[in-house]
Each structure stands twice: as C-alpha cells, then as structure tokens.
Design an enzyme around this catalytic site. Structure first.
Site, PDB file in Angstrom:
ATOM      1  N   CYS A   2       0.871  -1.169   0.000  1.00  0.00           N
ATOM      2  CA  CYS A   2       0.000   0.000   0.000  1.00  0.00           C
ATOM      3  C   CYS A   2       0.907   1.217   0.000  1.00  0.00           C
ATOM      4  O   CYS A   2       2.114   1.106   0.173  1.00  0.00           O
ATOM      5  CB  CYS A   2      -0.859   0.048   1.262  1.00  0.00           C
ATOM      6  SG  CYS A   2      -1.847  -1.422   1.514  1.00  0.00           S
ATOM      7  N   ARG A  28       1.365   1.906  -5.976  1.00  0.00           N
ATOM      8  CA  ARG A  28       1.542   0.962  -4.864  1.00  0.00           C
ATOM      9  C   ARG A  28       0.218   0.294  -4.456  1.00  0.00           C
ATOM     10  O   ARG A  28       0.204  -0.614  -3.627  1.00  0.00           O
ATOM     11  CB  ARG A  28       2.117   1.690  -3.636  1.00  0.00           C
ATOM     12  CG  ARG A  28       3.513   2.244  -3.855  1.00  0.00           C
ATOM     13  CD  ARG A  28       4.058   2.795  -2.557  1.00  0.00           C
ATOM     14  NE  ARG A  28       4.158   1.770  -1.542  1.00  0.00           N
ATOM     15  CZ  ARG A  28       5.204   0.980  -1.372  1.00  0.00           C
ATOM     16  NH1 ARG A  28       6.253   1.106  -2.147  1.00  0.00           N
ATOM     17  NH2 ARG A  28       5.216   0.072  -0.424  1.00  0.00           N
ATOM     18  N   TRP A  75      -3.938  -1.585  -1.234  1.00  0.00           N
ATOM     19  CA  TRP A  75      -3.940  -2.815  -2.045  1.00  0.00           C
ATOM     20  C   TRP A  75      -4.290  -3.893  -1.028  1.00  0.00           C
ATOM     21  O   TRP A  75      -3.461  -4.287  -0.226  1.00  0.00           O
ATOM     22  CB  TRP A  75      -2.556  -3.035  -2.650  1.00  0.00           C
ATOM     23  CG  TRP A  75      -2.480  -4.233  -3.557  1.00  0.00           C
ATOM     24  CD1 TRP A  75      -1.986  -5.459  -3.241  1.00  0.00           C
ATOM     25  CD2 TRP A  75      -2.869  -4.295  -4.923  1.00  0.00           C
ATOM     26  NE1 TRP A  75      -2.059  -6.277  -4.342  1.00  0.00           N
ATOM     27  CE2 TRP A  75      -2.595  -5.604  -5.380  1.00  0.00           C
ATOM     28  CE3 TRP A  75      -3.445  -3.383  -5.808  1.00  0.00           C
ATOM     29  CZ2 TRP A  75      -2.869  -6.012  -6.681  1.00  0.00           C
ATOM     30  CZ3 TRP A  75      -3.710  -3.798  -7.103  1.00  0.00           C
ATOM     31  CH2 TRP A  75      -3.427  -5.100  -7.531  1.00  0.00           C
ATOM     32  N   ASN A 101       1.147   0.210   6.103  1.00  0.00           N
ATOM     33  CA  ASN A 101       1.517  -0.669   4.985  1.00  0.00           C
ATOM     34  C   ASN A 101       2.291  -1.838   5.577  1.00  0.00           C
ATOM     35  O   ASN A 101       3.312  -1.627   6.229  1.00  0.00           O
ATOM     36  CB  ASN A 101       2.390   0.095   3.981  1.00  0.00           C
ATOM     37  CG  ASN A 101       3.014  -0.829   2.951  1.00  0.00           C
ATOM     38  OD1 ASN A 101       2.408  -1.837   2.575  1.00  0.00           O
ATOM     39  ND2 ASN A 101       4.207  -0.510   2.508  1.00  0.00           N
ATOM     40  N   GLY A 102       1.810  -3.047   5.376  1.00  0.00           N
ATOM     41  CA  GLY A 102       2.496  -4.221   5.918  1.00  0.00           C
ATOM     42  C   GLY A 102       1.478  -5.246   6.371  1.00  0.00           C
ATOM     43  O   GLY A 102       0.293  -5.157   6.037  1.00  0.00           O
ATOM     44  N   GLU A 481       7.996 -21.498 -18.168  1.00  0.00           N
ATOM     45  CA  GLU A 481       7.874 -20.096 -17.765  1.00  0.00           C
ATOM     46  C   GLU A 481       9.039 -19.265 -18.321  1.00  0.00           C
ATOM     47  O   GLU A 481       8.839 -18.139 -18.780  1.00  0.00           O
ATOM     48  CB  GLU A 481       7.800 -19.996 -16.228  1.00  0.00           C
ATOM     49  CG  GLU A 481       7.756 -18.593 -15.656  1.00  0.00           C
ATOM     50  CD  GLU A 481       6.613 -17.717 -16.164  1.00  0.00           C
ATOM     51  OE1 GLU A 481       5.697 -18.224 -16.827  1.00  0.00           O
ATOM     52  OE2 GLU A 481       6.664 -16.497 -15.917  1.00  0.00           O
ATOM     53  N   LYS A 485       8.635 -16.002 -20.852  1.00  0.00           N
ATOM     54  CA  LYS A 485       9.205 -14.678 -20.576  1.00  0.00           C
ATOM     55  C   LYS A 485      10.005 -14.181 -21.768  1.00  0.00           C
ATOM     56  O   LYS A 485       9.859 -13.049 -22.192  1.00  0.00           O
ATOM     57  CB  LYS A 485      10.137 -14.704 -19.344  1.00  0.00           C
ATOM     58  CG  LYS A 485       9.491 -14.842 -17.991  1.00  0.00           C
ATOM     59  CD  LYS A 485       8.711 -13.645 -17.510  1.00  0.00           C
ATOM     60  CE  LYS A 485       7.289 -13.663 -17.954  1.00  0.00           C
ATOM     61  NZ  LYS A 485       6.288 -14.335 -17.208  1.00  0.00           N
ATOM     62  N   GLU A 488       7.694 -13.403 -24.840  1.00  0.00           N
ATOM     63  CA  GLU A 488       6.749 -12.288 -24.785  1.00  0.00           C
ATOM     64  C   GLU A 488       7.420 -10.919 -24.767  1.00  0.00           C
ATOM     65  O   GLU A 488       6.838  -9.952 -25.222  1.00  0.00           O
ATOM     66  CB  GLU A 488       5.738 -12.444 -23.646  1.00  0.00           C
ATOM     67  CG  GLU A 488       6.265 -12.235 -22.256  1.00  0.00           C
ATOM     68  CD  GLU A 488       5.177 -12.323 -21.186  1.00  0.00           C
ATOM     69  OE1 GLU A 488       4.043 -11.914 -21.430  1.00  0.00           O
ATOM     70  OE2 GLU A 488       5.503 -12.813 -20.094  1.00  0.00           O
ATOM     71  N   HIS A 504      11.206 -36.950 -29.015  1.00  0.00           N
ATOM     72  CA  HIS A 504      10.050 -37.473 -29.755  1.00  0.00           C
ATOM     73  C   HIS A 504       9.606 -36.480 -30.836  1.00  0.00           C
ATOM     74  O   HIS A 504       8.445 -36.450 -31.212  1.00  0.00           O
ATOM     75  CB  HIS A 504       8.895 -37.770 -28.790  1.00  0.00           C
ATOM     76  CG  HIS A 504       9.251 -38.826 -27.786  1.00  0.00           C
ATOM     77  ND1 HIS A 504       9.295 -40.166 -28.098  1.00  0.00           N
ATOM     78  CD2 HIS A 504       9.634 -38.727 -26.493  1.00  0.00           C
ATOM     79  CE1 HIS A 504       9.660 -40.860 -27.030  1.00  0.00           C
ATOM     80  NE2 HIS A 504       9.885 -39.995 -26.039  1.00  0.00           N
ATOM     81  N   LYS A 604      -1.926  -6.449 -19.653  1.00  0.00           N
ATOM     82  CA  LYS A 604      -1.668  -7.011 -18.319  1.00  0.00           C
ATOM     83  C   LYS A 604      -2.798  -7.955 -17.917  1.00  0.00           C
ATOM     84  O   LYS A 604      -2.568  -8.984 -17.316  1.00  0.00           O
ATOM     85  CB  LYS A 604      -1.500  -5.876 -17.312  1.00  0.00           C
ATOM     86  CG  LYS A 604      -1.093  -6.333 -15.915  1.00  0.00           C
ATOM     87  CD  LYS A 604       0.314  -6.909 -15.901  1.00  0.00           C
ATOM     88  CE  LYS A 604       0.687  -7.524 -14.571  1.00  0.00           C
ATOM     89  NZ  LYS A 604       1.806  -8.492 -14.728  1.00  0.00           N
TER      90      LYS A 604
HETATM   91  C1  AGP Z   1       2.673 -13.478 -18.160  1.00  0.00           C
HETATM   92  O1  AGP Z   1       3.904 -12.870 -18.261  1.00  0.00           O
HETATM   93  C2  AGP Z   1       1.653 -12.953 -19.078  1.00  0.00           C
HETATM   94  N1  AGP Z   1       1.564 -11.566 -19.091  1.00  0.00           N
HETATM   95  C3  AGP Z   1       0.335 -13.712 -19.120  1.00  0.00           C
HETATM   96  O2  AGP Z   1       0.631 -14.985 -19.595  1.00  0.00           O
HETATM   97  C4  AGP Z   1      -0.496 -13.862 -17.824  1.00  0.00           C
HETATM   98  O3  AGP Z   1       0.170 -14.679 -16.917  1.00  0.00           O
HETATM   99  C5  AGP Z   1      -1.880 -14.442 -18.168  1.00  0.00           C
HETATM  100  O4  AGP Z   1      -2.548 -13.551 -19.010  1.00  0.00           O
HETATM  101  C6  AGP Z   1      -2.695 -14.754 -16.945  1.00  0.00           C
HETATM  102  O5  AGP Z   1      -3.017 -13.613 -16.221  1.00  0.00           O
HETATM  103  P1  AGP Z   1      -3.633 -13.699 -14.771  1.00  0.00           P
HETATM  104  O6  AGP Z   1      -2.631 -14.358 -13.901  1.00  0.00           O
HETATM  105  O7  AGP Z   1      -3.902 -12.275 -14.399  1.00  0.00           O
HETATM  106  O8  AGP Z   1      -4.886 -14.512 -14.876  1.00  0.00           O
END
Ligand code: AGP
Length: 609
Positions: A2, A28, A75, A101-102, A481, A485, A488, A504, A604
């Site tokens: 927060c 924040r 938050w 905050n905490g 993962e 990264k 993307e 395979h 996002k």
């Molecule tokens: C991850 O780096 C991406 N931006 C994306 O895959 C993300 O994880 C996915 O859209 C899921 O989002 P969420 O966790 O908000 O559901």
C-alpha cells in the site's frame, strides 16, 4: 503493498497535499483511499473504496480542515476493498487515526485480547488493532504520552509495518514507525512529510531522510526526531539530496518496472510467508475432501499450476489436473460436477478465460477455490475461499514477482495438505518449511551474484533466432515459464518441452550453435537430464544450464551456466530457478532495444476470450 503519506505544514491545509501525494503513490495500490486530518483537537476522516479520482469526485478529498494529516492508498491484504476496511482506522473514541503498509502477523491474538477488554472493531483489517492497542496502552498507563504509548504498543506487534499515526493527545505530531515496509521522510522550509516512497513528495522537496527497520520517527513543525523502537535511544541522521527525476523515482531508480519487480521478489516472498495459517488450512481442507482437483489458469499462472501439480503429488499424494482455462470448457465442461474442486490461479483475478472456466464449474455445483493477487477482483467474489498472493501491484506486463508469490503460496498449501494426510514424515515437513523460509535470501543471492553474468549472456545470445528450454519433473514448469518470458518481451521464437519429450520430435530442429536452456537442479531427475544434455550436445546444440552451485558434472558439459545456491528441495526449485530466466529475458529484451514493460500485442489483464 500500500502507499502511506503524512505531512505537517507550518501553515496551509494538509488535505490537498496529501491527496496529490497519494495520487503519485497510486502505483503501490489503488483499490481504496482515505485521509485523516487533525484540527482543533478533532480528527476528520474521509475514506472510500475505489480509485483516488473516483473517491475525490465523491467526497472532495481536498476539503478537510487542518495543517496536519495522513493518507493511504490501499492494495487489500486483510479484508475486502470496502469502505469499512479502508484506512485510516481509528480507536474506539476516534482520537487516534492510523495508516499502515504491511502485515501484522499476530493480529488475531491481539484482536481477541482487545475485544475481551471491551474494544469494538469495525473492520476486518489487521491495521485496526494498532489504534486500539495504543488506546489501551494509554488507558492502562495514563502517564505515557502519545509517542511513549506508540513505542510500548509497537513492542507487542509482530510482522511488517510502516505506520503513520495521528492522535488528539499530541495534536501537532505524526508518529511513524518502520519494520520491513519502506518509510522515508521529506522536508522543505514549510513542511515535513512521511511516505512509503520518495515519489510521493519529490515535487515538493528533494531532501529526504531514509528510515531503517526498528525505528520510530516523530514529525512536527520543529522537524523530525528518530528513535530506536527497542530502547527509545535517539538517532541522529541528516537528510540526503535525491537526484532522481519523478519518473525515475516511481521505478525507484530502475529503468523499467519489470526489473524493479524482479528485484522485489525477496520482499514479496517474505510477505507470502506471513499469510495467516487459518486461510492455508481452510483451503487445504477443501482440497483434502475433493474427489478430483482441477488447477485452472492462463499463461504464467498456468505454469504455477503445473508446478503445483508436482507439489501436491509429491507432498500430499494428491493427484491434480492442471488445465489451461481456455480449454477447460471443452475438456471438462461436461464432466465437472458437485464432487469436483477447481483451484483457479490468476494474478489479476479478471482473466476472462479463467472466470469463464470458474463460472462453468460453479454452474455444475463444483467447489471453487482461488489464488489471486487482486483482492476484490471478480475471482475473489465468485470463489468459496480465496487467498491473496501478497505481491502488491505488478505493473510490468510480464509476470515475475506474482509468479514466485503464487508458487510460494501453493507450496505452503501443499505442505499443509501433506500434514493433514500424513503422507510424508514430520522431519521432512520441518525441513521443507525451513527451506521455504530461506527462499527470500536464496533469491536475493541469485540476483546479487548472477545479474552481471546474465547481462553478458543476454548480449551473447541476443541475435539468436530460436531458443529451446528443457527441464524434467517440476523443472518442466520452470522451463515453460522461462520460455514464455523470453518470447513475450524479447520476441525470440522459443520452444519448451519436458526434456524427455524432446527426442520425440523437437530434437529435429537442433543444429549447430542453437541455444538450449536446461533447467537442472540436483534432484531425482539430474542423471537423466545429463543424458538429455548429451543428446543435444551431440547434435551441435549450445548448452546454457541453470544449475546448483558446484554441480561439476553439468559445468563440464555446458557452454554457459548460471548457479543457484545449493540445497533447494526439488518441489521448491521453480522459485529460485526461474529468477535467472526472468533476468535473461529482461536483459535480452533491453539488449534488443525493446521496452520489456509494454510488449507488443499484450495486455496485463486479458479480459476477452
Ligand atoms: C505473463 O507474463 C503474461 N503476461 C500472461 O501470460 C499472464 O500470466 C496471463 O494472461 C494470466 O493472467 P492472470 O494471472 O492475471 O490470470
């Protein structure tokens, strides 16, 4: 996470300054906002759920009397983002107002104790107990002034905090205190400020005093006094001059949010270890009773689910099915039923595919549990039980700190379930719990020791046209993962497979110099992974291995390697082993001249299906 702010002015109204400073702290947290000012020995409070601009339109946050006040942008961690849970919180009489905050770990014990002494609580927050605790301390020790009562109360608080507190008892002062959550003081000729972060007051002054853990600060028109919380001994500290521009300050000097968020992981992991036991217990009780468990999510959150399926299986002997949320309806929509349990994982809590999967499961009477970073999101509203992942707002589009926080919470749930089911020995559980506690330091060590090396590797590999990522067992999730990264944000086509699957089909793509990233902790898969490395090397691949410190066997085979501290139990490896992969993706994107915070074509929160 927060944002807190407070100011004491020599003259003028505090409220408009608090309002505009909170606006600069909105990164924040932004689910509720509140301000308390003090004038003529009376505290005035305005607070409401919603973003600052919405709340200002509703309540006019600038129109409050007094030259002294505190504010908060929230938050949510404890208690939904509702008006009643918004800060500031007060004691029974409304003579003390507090922003925080905490996370106060022992709030339930203290709350019960204070309720037994006659205190009435109006919110579900951990913060409110501090206002009542100070009130009670003053009641029992009338000779103490406000500052002394705060000092005595702090000694009973366990957890993390940055507090700013107002009291009609000393109406010209703000008392602040810090343990683990950030706190800075700013000062100019007309005013003194306290805040979570420098950007809050950077347009008003560039003179700042940094407050350390275990310190209390009293602000007044006379200036500031710092004391140690444990013995009240005074500390002298002069202001420093901040050279940052306001934009740099929001990112705390980092060039991008993504790298700031990667660096925040040790602190975030500490926060995840403070999640109240009874939430973990409740969630694991539901999982224990389930007939079948689906772990449902998208993107990075799906990778956390994939890793969790190994945790649940190995620690609690519970089979679970990780499913891409976008596939859930087609794959399980007809069979999911009253005996099914869905554990949905989502940073935003708003991802349309995840919500649709959950809605389908709910219609068919399944039990819905969830893990999200956004309390108050759609997912929290439609879940039977949810846990907040405590990572604070993540601004970079690429998920980093929210992934490791999800993994930490999932590991804690798996351990709880393991205890319930008695499938592994108490010694093993104790040792895993101890290792989990050490992860913040492990991650800190990786970032400190490996960042420069990874920068160099990113330069070396940045021109590559294709990457492979391979891992076995739980490291498959880490490899997936790492691949996501890189793809993307650095836009390099990448392939990830369980290492065993690579022969395979995918191995046909291997040619001289093609980089293959191997995620290879020293667990039960180690020997087989060495075999897979040999297969790739024999076809000319260039091996970049993420290894345990001192793993000479793999060092002798790899062209490049990045070391992770020793002794991480297999089920916990995705947390530290993903960190070098986050850094590799980040520095590759930067090397290629891309903005990692805003990758093309991505959002996002993906709220369309
Ligand atoms: C991850 O780096 C991406 N931006 C994306 O895959 C993300 O994880 C996915 O859209 C899921 O989002 P969420 O966790 O908000 O559901």
């Amino acid at each position: 996470m927060c944002g807190i702010f407070g100011c004491v002015l020599r003259d003028g109204n505090a409220a408009p300054i608090i309002h505009s400073s909170l606006k600069r702290l909105e990164y924040r947290g932004y689910d509720s906002v509140g301000i308390a000012t003090l004038s003529n020995k009376k505290i005035y409070i305005k607070k409401e759920q919603g973003k600052i601009d919405e709340v200002h339109q509703l309540l006019n946050l600038d129109n409050m009397p007094g030259n002294i006040g505190i504010g908060h942008t929230r938050w949510a961690t404890h208690g939904a983002p509702l008006q009643i849970n918004s800060h500031p919180h007060t004691d029974c009489k409304g003579d003390i107002a507090i922003v925080h905050n905490g996370i106060i770990e022992n709030f339930l014990e203290l709350k019960t104790e204070l309720q037994n002494l006659g205190h009435t609580f109006v919110s579900k927050t951990d913060t409110e107990i501090m206002a009542h605790l100070i009130e009670e301390t003053q009641k029992q020790n009338p000779h103490l002034n406000f500052e002394q009562a705060v000092l005595a109360s702090l000694k009973r608080i366990e957890g993390s905090y940055a507090f700013a507190i107002l009291s009609t008892n000393q109406p010209d002062k703000i008392i602040c205190a810090r343990n683990e959550s950030p706190l800075v003081i700013g000062l100019n000729d007309n005013a003194i400020f306290c805040a979570s972060d420098i950007p809050a007051f950077l347009s008003l002054t560039n003179k700042a005093v940094l407050i350390n853990n275990g310190e209390l600060v009293t602000l007044s028109t006379q200036g500031y006094e710092i004391k140690k919380i444990n013995d009240a001994s005074p500390i002298t500290r002069n202001p420093i001059t901040i050279e940052w521009t306001p934009e740099m300050a929001v990112k705390q000097g980092y060039p991008h949010f993504m790298i700031k968020e990667i660096h925040e992981q040790p602190q975030v992991l500490c926060n995840t270890l403070r999640i109240q036991d009874h939430y973990l217990d409740l969630l694991s009780t539901f999982l224990d009773r389930a007939n079948e468990v689906f772990l449902v999510a998208c993107g990075t959150s799906y990778h956390a689910c994939l890793a969790a399926s190994y945790m649940f299986s190995k620690l609690a002997f519970l089979p679970t099915y990780p499913v891409y949320a976008s596939e859930f309806l087609e794959q399980h929509g007809k069979s999911v039923n009253i005996d099914s349990t869905i554990l949905a994982v989502s940073q935003s809590g708003e991802t349309a595919d995840t919500i649709a999967a959950v809605a389908c499961a709910q219609q068919r009477a399944a039990t819905v549990l969830s893990l999200t970073n956004t309390i108050g999101s759609t997912l929290t509203r439609i879940s039977r039980v949810y846990i907040g992942t405590q990572a604070g707002p993540e601004i970079g589009v690429a998920a980093t700190k929210t992934f490791t926080s999800q993994l930490s919470v999932l590991a804690q749930i798996a351990l709880k379930l393991s205890k319930k089911r008695g499938k592994i020995s108490q010694d093993e559980i104790d040792s895993l719990e101890e290792k989990l506690q050490q992860l913040p330091i492990v991650v800190e060590t990786i970032v400190t020791n490996q960042e420069e090396k990874i920068k160099t590797l990113a330069k070396k590999y940045s021109k590559t046209k294709l990457f492979f990522y391979l891992g076995r067992g739980i490291s498959t999730a880490t490899a997936f993962e790492g691949r996501l990264k890189l793809m993307e944000i650095a836009y390099i086509p990448s392939i990830a497979f369980p290492a065993g699957e690579s022969k395979h089909g995918p191995i046909s793509l291997i040619e001289d110099g093609l980089p293959v990233v191997f995620v290879c902790p020293k667990d039960d898969t180690h020997k087989t992974v060495i075999g897979n490395i040999m297969e790739m090397k024999a076809r000319g691949a260039h091996i970049l291995a993420i290894i345990e410190e001192g793993d000479e066997a793999i060092k002798s085979l790899a062209d490049d390697y990045i070391e992770v501290p020793k002794g991480i139990p297999s089920v916990l490896t995705p947390i530290p082993y993903v960190v070098p992969l986050q850094l590799l993706a980040y520095y590759t994107a930067v090397e290629k001249g891309y903005n990692p915070d805003m990758p093309r074509n991505l959002a996002k929160s993906v709220t369309v299906r």
